[in-house]
Write a protein that holds these residues in place. Structure first.
Motif, mmCIF file in Angstrom:
data_model
loop_
_atom_site.group_PDB
_atom_site.id
_atom_site.type_symbol
_atom_site.label_atom_id
_atom_site.label_comp_id
_atom_site.label_asym_id
_atom_site.label_seq_id
_atom_site.Cartn_x
_atom_site.Cartn_y
_atom_site.Cartn_z
ATOM 1 N N ALA A 136 0.629 -1.347 -0.084
ATOM 2 C CA ALA A 136 0.591 0.301 0.044
ATOM 3 C C ALA A 136 0.902 1.188 -0.251
ATOM 4 O O ALA A 136 1.936 1.410 0.226
ATOM 5 C CB ALA A 136 -1.174 -0.056 1.041
ATOM 6 N N LEU A 137 0.411 2.325 -0.660
ATOM 7 C CA LEU A 137 1.418 3.510 -1.020
ATOM 8 C C LEU A 137 0.437 4.417 -0.625
ATOM 9 O O LEU A 137 -0.406 4.974 -0.570
ATOM 10 C CB LEU A 137 1.840 4.149 -2.296
ATOM 11 N N VAL A 138 0.956 5.309 1.117
ATOM 12 C CA VAL A 138 0.317 6.265 1.938
ATOM 13 C C VAL A 138 0.980 7.483 1.901
ATOM 14 O O VAL A 138 2.342 7.470 2.046
ATOM 15 C CB VAL A 138 0.072 5.301 3.625
ATOM 16 N N PHE A 139 0.058 8.234 1.551
ATOM 17 C CA PHE A 139 0.648 9.516 1.045
ATOM 18 C C PHE A 139 -0.239 10.500 1.666
ATOM 19 O O PHE A 139 -1.854 10.598 1.502
ATOM 20 C CB PHE A 139 1.202 9.933 -0.072
ATOM 21 N N LYS A 140 0.697 11.809 1.567
ATOM 22 C CA LYS A 140 -0.218 12.849 2.456
ATOM 23 C C LYS A 140 -1.052 13.946 1.841
ATOM 24 O O LYS A 140 -0.729 14.249 1.386
ATOM 25 C CB LYS A 140 0.636 12.825 4.673
ATOM 26 N N GLN A 141 -2.662 13.789 2.333
ATOM 27 C CA GLN A 141 -2.964 14.825 1.761
ATOM 28 C C GLN A 141 -3.340 16.513 2.194
ATOM 29 O O GLN A 141 -3.252 17.242 1.724
ATOM 30 C CB GLN A 141 -4.482 14.382 1.269
ATOM 31 N N PHE A 142 -3.326 16.095 3.776
ATOM 32 C CA PHE A 142 -3.122 17.394 4.195
ATOM 33 C C PHE A 142 -2.723 16.727 6.090
ATOM 34 O O PHE A 142 -2.907 16.095 5.838
ATOM 35 C CB PHE A 142 -5.030 18.192 4.637
ATOM 36 N N ASP A 143 -2.436 17.654 6.035
ATOM 37 C CA ASP A 143 -2.011 18.106 8.089
ATOM 38 C C ASP A 143 -1.843 19.686 8.104
ATOM 39 O O ASP A 143 -1.788 20.325 7.579
ATOM 40 C CB ASP A 143 -0.250 17.234 8.063
ATOM 41 N N SER A 144 -2.910 19.392 9.985
ATOM 42 C CA SER A 144 -3.356 20.816 10.493
ATOM 43 C C SER A 144 -1.712 21.211 10.881
ATOM 44 O O SER A 144 -1.723 22.586 11.034
ATOM 45 C CB SER A 144 -4.478 20.137 11.400
ATOM 46 N N ARG A 145 -0.996 20.244 11.154
ATOM 47 C CA ARG A 145 0.197 20.644 11.654
ATOM 48 C C ARG A 145 1.384 21.792 10.615
ATOM 49 O O ARG A 145 1.273 21.294 9.772
ATOM 50 C CB ARG A 145 1.305 19.860 12.290
ATOM 51 N N THR A 146 1.564 22.632 11.682
ATOM 52 C CA THR A 146 2.309 24.164 9.804
ATOM 53 C C THR A 146 4.349 24.060 11.289
ATOM 54 O O THR A 146 4.468 25.209 10.344
ATOM 55 C CB THR A 146 1.910 24.822 10.441
ATOM 56 N N ASP A 147 3.980 22.689 11.118
ATOM 57 C CA ASP A 147 6.112 23.221 12.246
ATOM 58 C C ASP A 147 6.853 22.198 11.460
ATOM 59 O O ASP A 147 8.090 21.677 12.198
ATOM 60 C CB ASP A 147 5.846 22.510 13.779
ATOM 61 N N GLY A 148 6.431 21.821 10.319
ATOM 62 C CA GLY A 148 8.003 21.085 8.793
ATOM 63 C C GLY A 148 7.101 20.198 8.554
ATOM 64 O O GLY A 148 8.201 19.502 7.969
ATOM 65 N N VAL A 149 6.295 19.108 9.487
ATOM 66 C CA VAL A 149 5.981 18.382 8.592
ATOM 67 C C VAL A 149 5.646 18.405 7.333
ATOM 68 O O VAL A 149 5.273 19.358 6.884
ATOM 69 C CB VAL A 149 5.352 17.079 9.599
ATOM 70 N N ALA A 150 6.039 16.766 6.775
ATOM 71 C CA ALA A 150 5.042 17.775 5.028
ATOM 72 C C ALA A 150 3.232 17.369 5.386
ATOM 73 O O ALA A 150 2.779 16.747 6.436
ATOM 74 C CB ALA A 150 5.402 15.986 4.444
ATOM 75 N N ARG A 151 2.627 18.884 4.616
ATOM 76 C CA ARG A 151 0.937 18.527 4.525
ATOM 77 C C ARG A 151 0.813 18.591 3.507
ATOM 78 O O ARG A 151 -0.376 17.629 3.600
ATOM 79 C CB ARG A 151 1.264 20.446 4.724
ATOM 80 N N PHE A 152 1.435 17.822 2.545
ATOM 81 C CA PHE A 152 0.722 17.988 1.077
ATOM 82 C C PHE A 152 1.494 17.100 0.382
ATOM 83 O O PHE A 152 2.432 18.502 0.186
ATOM 84 C CB PHE A 152 0.190 19.285 0.280
ATOM 85 N N THR A 153 1.330 16.360 -0.756
ATOM 86 C CA THR A 153 1.894 15.435 -1.282
ATOM 87 C C THR A 153 1.161 16.014 -3.002
ATOM 88 O O THR A 153 0.267 14.548 -2.937
ATOM 89 C CB THR A 153 1.557 13.924 -0.510
ATOM 90 N N PRO A 154 1.532 16.329 -3.593
ATOM 91 C CA PRO A 154 1.234 16.328 -5.126
ATOM 92 C C PRO A 154 1.345 15.201 -5.720
ATOM 93 O O PRO A 154 2.702 14.481 -5.436
ATOM 94 C CB PRO A 154 2.002 16.958 -5.693
ATOM 95 N N HIS A 155 0.779 14.535 -6.645
ATOM 96 C CA HIS A 155 1.201 13.558 -7.311
ATOM 97 C C HIS A 155 -0.204 12.781 -8.590
ATOM 98 O O HIS A 155 -0.960 14.052 -8.549
ATOM 99 C CB HIS A 155 -0.254 12.207 -5.833
ATOM 100 N N SER A 156 0.224 12.216 -9.091
ATOM 101 C CA SER A 156 -0.214 11.923 -11.078
ATOM 102 C C SER A 156 -0.134 10.829 -11.196
ATOM 103 O O SER A 156 1.100 10.138 -10.922
ATOM 104 C CB SER A 156 0.078 13.217 -11.720
ATOM 105 N N ALA A 157 -1.092 10.138 -12.401
ATOM 106 C CA ALA A 157 -0.590 9.275 -12.270
ATOM 107 C C ALA A 157 -0.254 9.138 -13.186
ATOM 108 O O ALA A 157 0.481 10.903 -14.092
ATOM 109 C CB ALA A 157 -2.323 7.892 -12.669
ATOM 110 N N PHE A 158 0.957 8.340 -14.510
ATOM 111 C CA PHE A 158 1.584 8.725 -15.992
ATOM 112 C C PHE A 158 1.699 7.515 -16.721
ATOM 113 O O PHE A 158 1.679 6.711 -16.075
ATOM 114 C CB PHE A 158 3.843 9.559 -15.641
#
Length: 282
Positions: free
Chosen positions: A236-258
């Motif tokens: 399973a590929l798990v990726f983050k689409q939102f995080d309410s924290r703003t202290d340097g963690v990943a918050r958004f992960t753009p993605h696309s099929a290709f």
């Protein structure tokens, strides 16, 4: 925090569809638009990009890179059975999300099965939702914006006591191939650390009964793209689409099929399942 990167990576060169530099206030329709109205108000630009094979990375972190591949066998026998997905797979996804994030509560709120069109028509800037069966989405996007991520939290979580004690929350996408190794249109994910906030552009998505928001992405040569060339059906590929924290963690992960550069004629049509899960830390 992970510093995973590839010095001399294996991978492929392929076009990725970015929002055009001159696009403003993009609007797209998820249903037949009114007469004379285009499906997409904005234009997109196919940029030849290097997409590294992340299978060589051992220290990926969902909080640093924004994505992570995990071994996640499933007890589901028939992914065409919606009842089996909601009764069995949802519970598996909750368990996976909590184990991966350390969250205290998790709620699956939707899923979607996508299947490659039999004609293998090249990906066309996100026109994936227009047919009877959703196909691979070939437009770079992130499912939630700053506003819509917080709105989703209030829509999913109705427990007033838990809301009061929630320290932070995130929205995960759990993606898996339903036919083993993808040989035609794999999923590319951007390392969240390589994307600047001002490159994310709010896009409005209009549905029959509501409007939503996603982020689209403007091109920058610093973006680092990855995919998993040998992803198995048990992964399973798990990726983050939102995080309410703003202290340097990943918050958004753009993605696309290709589209892979060379697709074997005998390659099975890509079929995948994506599932979205709200994770709360209280």
């Amino acid at each position: 925090m992970s510093t995973a990167t590839l010095q001399n990576p294996a991978g492929v060169w392929a076009p990725l569809n970015y929002l055009a530099d001159d696009a403003r206030d993009p609007v797209s329709y998820a249903f037949e638009p009114p007469p004379g109205t285009p499906w997409e108000s904005a234009h997109y630009s196919a940029r030849r990009s290097f997409i590294a094979d992340a299978g060589q990375l051992a220290d990926l972190s969902i909080d640093s890179n924004g994505f992570q591949l995990v071994d996640a066998p499933t007890a589901v026998h028939n992914f065409d059975d919606v009842d089996e997905i909601t009764s069995t797979y949802y519970a598996e996804a909750v368990e996976l999300a909590l184990a991966l994030t350390g969250g205290t509560h998790a709620y699956v709120f939707d899923h979607l099965v996508r299947e490659r069109d039999a004609a293998r028509v090249p990906l066309d800037f996100g026109r994936a939702e227009r047919g009877a069966t959703p196909a691979a989405n070939g437009r770079i996007h992130n499912d939630y914006t700053e506003a819509s991520g917080r709105r989703r939290f209030s829509m999913v979580l109705r427990d007033a006591d838990l809301i009061a004690y929630a320290q932070h929350f995130s929205i995960l996408n759990i993606w898996r191939s339903l036919r083993g190794v993808v040989q035609d249109t794999p999923l590319a994910v951007a390392d969240a650390r390589s994307v600047a906030a001002d490159e994310l552009v709010r896009g409005e998505v209009r549905y029959p009964r509501r409007n939503g928001e996603i982020y689209l992405l403007r091109h920058h040569p610093r973006h680092r793209w990855y995919y998993f060339a040998d992803m198995q059906a048990s992964d399973a590929l798990v990726f983050k689409q939102f995080d309410s924290r703003t202290d340097g963690v990943a918050r958004f992960t753009p993605h696309s099929a290709f589209d892979l550069p060379e697709i074997p004629p005998s390659a099975p049509l890509r079929k995948s399942l994506e599932l979205r899960c709200l994770v709360v830390h209280a």
